[in-house]
Scaffold this motif. Sequence first.
Motif, PDB file in Angstrom:
ATOM      1  N   ALA A  46      32.392  -6.320 -28.621  1.00 14.76           N
ATOM      2  CA  ALA A  46      32.182  -6.533 -27.190  1.00 14.76           C
ATOM      3  C   ALA A  46      31.784  -7.988 -26.973  1.00 14.76           C
ATOM      4  CB  ALA A  46      31.109  -5.589 -26.659  1.00 14.76           C
ATOM      5  N   ASP A  47      31.740  -8.384 -25.717  1.00 16.25           N
ATOM      6  CA  ASP A  47      31.301  -9.730 -25.354  1.00 16.25           C
ATOM      7  C   ASP A  47      30.555  -9.641 -24.029  1.00 16.25           C
ATOM      8  OD1 ASP A  47      33.337  -9.350 -23.484  1.00 16.25           O
ATOM      9  OD2 ASP A  47      34.608 -10.968 -24.237  1.00 16.25           O
ATOM     10  N   ASN A  48      30.248 -10.785 -23.426  1.00 18.54           N
ATOM     11  CA  ASN A  48      29.496 -10.771 -22.161  1.00 18.54           C
ATOM     12  C   ASN A  48      30.243 -10.044 -21.050  1.00 18.54           C
ATOM     13  OD1 ASN A  48      27.368 -12.159 -23.271  1.00 18.54           O
ATOM     14  ND2 ASN A  48      28.120 -14.165 -22.636  1.00 18.54           N
ATOM     15  N   PHE A  54      29.525  -1.004 -22.151  1.00 19.50           N
ATOM     16  CA  PHE A  54      28.925  -0.282 -23.270  1.00 19.50           C
ATOM     17  C   PHE A  54      27.509   0.182 -22.910  1.00 19.50           C
ATOM     18  CE2 PHE A  54      32.381  -2.440 -25.382  1.00 19.50           C
ATOM     19  CZ  PHE A  54      32.778  -1.556 -26.362  1.00 19.50           C
ATOM     20  N   VAL A  55      26.753  -0.674 -22.244  1.00 17.66           N
ATOM     21  CA  VAL A  55      25.401  -0.295 -21.811  1.00 17.66           C
ATOM     22  C   VAL A  55      25.473   0.893 -20.858  1.00 17.66           C
ATOM     23  CG1 VAL A  55      23.368  -1.049 -20.504  1.00 17.66           C
ATOM     24  CG2 VAL A  55      24.438  -2.609 -22.142  1.00 17.66           C
ATOM     25  N   MET A  73      24.078  -8.221 -32.709  1.00 19.05           N
ATOM     26  CA  MET A  73      25.463  -8.555 -33.029  1.00 19.05           C
ATOM     27  C   MET A  73      26.372  -8.072 -31.896  1.00 19.05           C
ATOM     28  SD  MET A  73      25.256 -10.122 -35.886  1.00 19.05           S
ATOM     29  CE  MET A  73      26.944 -10.137 -36.478  1.00 19.05           C
ATOM     30  N   PRO A  74      27.557  -8.655 -31.746  1.00 15.65           N
ATOM     31  CA  PRO A  74      28.447  -8.288 -30.635  1.00 15.65           C
ATOM     32  C   PRO A  74      29.264  -7.019 -30.923  1.00 15.65           C
ATOM     33  CG  PRO A  74      29.454 -10.033 -31.900  1.00 15.65           C
ATOM     34  CD  PRO A  74      28.091  -9.795 -32.507  1.00 15.65           C
ATOM     35  N   TYR A  75      28.632  -6.033 -31.507  1.00  9.29           N
ATOM     36  CA  TYR A  75      29.290  -4.770 -31.830  1.00  9.29           C
ATOM     37  C   TYR A  75      28.439  -3.621 -31.321  1.00  9.29           C
ATOM     38  CZ  TYR A  75      32.392  -7.538 -34.673  1.00  9.29           C
ATOM     39  OH  TYR A  75      33.306  -8.463 -35.076  1.00  9.29           O
ATOM     40  N   TRP A  76      29.110  -2.619 -30.753  1.00  5.38           N
ATOM     41  CA  TRP A  76      28.436  -1.510 -30.093  1.00  5.38           C
ATOM     42  C   TRP A  76      28.966  -0.174 -30.589  1.00  5.38           C
ATOM     43  CZ3 TRP A  76      24.903  -2.081 -25.899  1.00  5.38           C
ATOM     44  CH2 TRP A  76      24.654  -3.413 -25.541  1.00  5.38           C
TER      45      TRP A  76
END
Length: 105
Positions: A46-48, A54-55, A73-76
């Motif tokens: 994921a990113d900004n 995701f949230v 980290m940019p992973y969800w």
Amino acid sequence: MDNDAIHDLFSGLGPVTIKRMFGGKGIYFNGLIIALEVDDKILLKADNTSSPDFVAAGCRQWRYTGKNKPVDMPYWSIPDDAFDDPDIMTEWAKRAYEASLRARK
């Protein structure tokens, strides 16, 4: 998770490539990393732009303990309903791929 299960999970997106890394696996689509397998869990990139989705879906961001502090980290995690519905999983996999495309620029 074995490689066949990973291929099945991402089948709606298209063929993925799996490479061993960090004691886990990197999952690639069209040459770009879209997910990791860490401790038998699949984590999507994921990113900004996409992390608010995701949230909102109740996912958890991957965090590890670095030198004296936690590192996000940019992973969800994958939303629970995506494991039971291939169409939903495909949408989340597309979000991960789009985040990788944006990161490449």
